[in-house]
Design a protein around this motif. Sequence first.
Motif, PDB file in Angstrom:
ATOM      1  N   ASN A 143       0.843  -1.015  -0.052  1.00 47.93           N
ATOM      2  CA  ASN A 143       0.085   0.120  -0.118  1.00 47.93           C
ATOM      3  C   ASN A 143       0.665   1.206  -0.018  1.00 47.93           C
ATOM      4  OD1 ASN A 143      -1.369   2.096   1.890  1.00 47.93           O
ATOM      5  ND2 ASN A 143      -2.782   1.485   0.450  1.00 47.93           N
ATOM      6  N   ASP A 146       2.228   2.012  -3.273  1.00 46.29           N
ATOM      7  CA  ASP A 146       1.379   2.306  -4.463  1.00 46.29           C
ATOM      8  C   ASP A 146       1.273   1.042  -5.295  1.00 46.29           C
ATOM      9  OD1 ASP A 146       0.305   4.822  -3.836  1.00 46.29           O
ATOM     10  OD2 ASP A 146       1.951   5.868  -5.055  1.00 46.29           O
ATOM     11  N   GLN A 147       1.348  -0.165  -4.758  1.00 46.63           N
ATOM     12  CA  GLN A 147       1.094  -1.453  -5.706  1.00 46.63           C
ATOM     13  C   GLN A 147      -0.255  -1.850  -5.411  1.00 46.63           C
ATOM     14  OE1 GLN A 147       4.708  -3.966  -5.976  1.00 46.63           O
ATOM     15  NE2 GLN A 147       5.468  -3.030  -3.924  1.00 46.63           N
ATOM     16  N   PHE A 190      -5.325  -6.619   1.065  1.00 51.16           N
ATOM     17  CA  PHE A 190      -5.190  -5.331   1.303  1.00 51.16           C
ATOM     18  C   PHE A 190      -6.561  -5.151   2.423  1.00 51.16           C
ATOM     19  CE2 PHE A 190      -6.279  -0.886   1.169  1.00 51.16           C
ATOM     20  CZ  PHE A 190      -5.027  -0.220   1.841  1.00 51.16           C
ATOM     21  N   ARG A 444     -16.496   0.271   4.615  1.00 52.96           N
ATOM     22  CA  ARG A 444     -15.385  -0.187   3.921  1.00 52.96           C
ATOM     23  C   ARG A 444     -14.391  -0.666   5.087  1.00 52.96           C
ATOM     24  NH1 ARG A 444     -10.135   1.984   4.424  1.00 52.96           N
ATOM     25  NH2 ARG A 444      -8.908   2.205   2.348  1.00 52.96           N
TER      26      ARG A 444
HETATM   27  C1  LIG Z   1      -3.381   2.663   0.711  1.00 52.74           C
HETATM   28  O1  LIG Z   1      -4.234   2.853   1.757  1.00 52.74           O
HETATM   29  C2  LIG Z   1      -4.981   4.133   2.083  1.00 52.74           C
HETATM   30  C3  LIG Z   1      -5.749   4.198   3.420  1.00 52.74           C
HETATM   31  O2  LIG Z   1      -6.441   3.058   3.651  1.00 52.74           O
HETATM   32  C4  LIG Z   1      -5.889   4.191   0.825  1.00 52.74           C
HETATM   33  O3  LIG Z   1      -6.636   5.240   0.789  1.00 52.74           O
HETATM   34  C5  LIG Z   1      -5.029   4.066  -0.393  1.00 52.74           C
HETATM   35  O4  LIG Z   1      -5.970   4.176  -1.731  1.00 52.74           O
HETATM   36  C6  LIG Z   1      -4.295   2.732  -0.596  1.00 52.74           C
HETATM   37  N1  LIG Z   1      -3.334   2.752  -1.865  1.00 52.74           N
HETATM   38  C7  LIG Z   1      -3.389   1.754  -2.374  1.00 52.74           C
HETATM   39  C8  LIG Z   1      -2.423   1.884  -3.715  1.00 52.74           C
HETATM   40  O5  LIG Z   1      -4.151   0.568  -2.469  1.00 52.74           O
END
Ligand SMILES: *[C@@H]1O[C@H](CO)[C@@H](O)[C@H](O)[C@H]1NC(C)=O
Length: 497
Positions: A143, A146-147, A190, A444
């Motif tokens: 996360n 940015d993957q 995730f 969510r």
């Molecule tokens: C990473 O986590 C944040 C918070 O949960 C979210 O807003 C974001 O979209 C996530 N990024 C990715 C690449 O999944």
Amino acid sequence: MKFLSLAVISTLALAVSAAPAKTNTKAKVAILGGGVSGISAAKNLVAAGITDFVIVEARDELGGRAHDIAFAGKRVEKGCNWVQGLGTNPINEMAIKWGLKTVSDNSDNVVFYDNKGPINATDTYNAFWDAYDAANNIAIKRNKTDQVDISVRAALDLSGWMPQTYVEQAIEFYGFDWEFAETPDVSSNFYAYVNADSYDGNFGSDSDGNNFVIDQRGFKYIFLQEANQFLKPNDPRLLLNTTVKNIKYSDSGVVITAKDGSTIQAEYAISTFSLGVLQHNDVTWTPKLPEWKLVGLDGFHMATYLKLFLAWEKPFWDLNTEYVVYADPTTRGYYNSWQNLNGPGFFPQNTTSNIFFVTLTQDQAYRVEAMADADIKEEVMEVIRSMYGKDIPDPSDMYVPRWHSDPLYRGTYSNWPIGELEQHHINMKAPVQRVWFTGEAMSRDYFGFLQGAWIDGGEVGTKVAQCVKSSCPKQPYYPTIKLANETPSFVKRQEWL
Ligand SMILES: *[C@@H]1O[C@H](CO)[C@@H](O)[C@H](O)[C@H]1NC(C)=O
Ligand SMILES: Cc1cc2nc3c(=O)[nH]c(=O)nc-3n(C[C@H](O)[C@H](O)[C@H](O)COP(=O)(O)OP(=O)(O)OC[C@H]3O[C@@H](n4cnc5c(N)ncnc54)[C@H](O)[C@@H]3O)c2cc1C
Ligand SMILES: *[C@@H]1O[C@H](CO)[C@@H](O)[C@H](O)[C@H]1NC(C)=O
Ligand SMILES: *[C@@H]1O[C@H](CO)[C@@H](O)[C@H](O)[C@H]1NC(C)=O
Ligand SMILES: *[C@@H]1O[C@H](CO)[C@@H](O)[C@H](O)[C@H]1NC(C)=O
């Protein structure tokens, strides 16, 4: 039939005249469904000064999936059973406020069996949890960089866990499926991580662990107590035994038609129907829901967690252990996760009735739900006798909840599948003209849990109150969902040279 006696004729006449007239109810807000999210939505409408609402519920009581039943001389929970996440989890706060009776439970207090008897699987069990923690860290790391999301299966594999023996599969089922009610293969790494945060001790800074509800008033007691704060006895705003069939919506209002032909006209409606009900078209929409909405709804998963309740006069199982895992040599998830309700602190042992029950999920749950009770009993007894000995008698009681085939639920709770994007989930939740959407699946962060239903229902209630009083707060949705243009995969692609 040639002759109708006078008595029969007058009974018929009475029945006809006593049939309720098809009513037309009007309200500013119609809350569709009286589960935890519906109660929370109503509470927040009232808090914002909106008292002109109705709650439309198909069953004859409030609570929805918070639903206790009589079993083997006790009240047991057919639906939700744990307060998952303590501290500032609002469910925990309500449990404390209303004095709900719970037991602190520990899923590490477990022993393992296969079809020949007890086995020692401690090392494998610890290896699974090490890998699961590592998979969570992969979620955080990916996360931050940015993957894209990967499945829990992929994340476990990257963490050195790939179950190959039936014992490894059984432990993985207990560690993962027994919580998410689906396999690691279909689950998002995730969002499993985001969601696990809600019960694994991080909900509030001071929270830790889970509590199992043994209150004989039922888990739903705390939600009914909340409802009693704003509903009067026989409150006409509570429309029980009313099954919604069709929702006709536009920019100016909503007309709800029930199975008995009665209608409810409202300025706004709040749907709290389960994801399963929405996906299964048990309720029809006029006009049809837009494509962007359906794309969000249809991609999400409604999972099934089937608690097969069994009771015996004399206990024969591991009485000082809370959980027992059965590792079936051929079928993953086959009668895997057992709970001893007569463990220390749970129900006292009884001279006539003691409860030891097993949970099945996903394909095993669908398969078992479709079977006759007598066949289920035969199958589960074969497992029990292979674990504890061939002389174990048949259970004195058995109850099979059938959530998956129930048209009011179509499953037990949602799971975030790999492939469902954040934008899909936003679309799934977004209002369509005068209809707003809440319920466990729309949360969510806490999908699948009571806190998801409670928090999201409350937020939607507050927003709809704003609609009634002034104008609706703007809600995001994605009419089309495209690849993010900042990360076109071909730009960063490595060549094989
Ligand atoms: C990473 O986590 C944040 C918070 O949960 C979210 O807003 C974001 O979209 C996530 N990024 C990715 C690449 O999944
Ligand atoms: C077996 C099981 C175990 C669970 N375990 C836990 C747990 O341990 N901890 C936890 O936090 N959560 C658990 N959950 C999840 C939790 O119960 C749910 O997240 C929560 O209860 C959902 O509330 P809701 O209001 O969103 O939905 P619901 O409770 O489904 O409310 C929707 C309401 O709509 C009604 N309805 C449906 N169709 C119609 C219709 N056509 N017309 C009128 N009314 C209709 C239904 O009867 C229901 O009352 C479990 C759920 C189940 C089933
Ligand atoms: C709902 O139906 C049940 C029986 O199915 C009945 O006992 C109950 O009185 C009804 N309640 C209302 C409010 O109509
Ligand atoms: C024991 O079980 C029986 C039969 O199911 C029930 O009637 C009785 O109330 C139970 N006793 C206790 C103490 O739970
Ligand atoms: C199980 O095996 C482990 C080592 O593999 C050992 O440490 C542990 O004591 C054993 N447990 C039991 C109950 O025998």
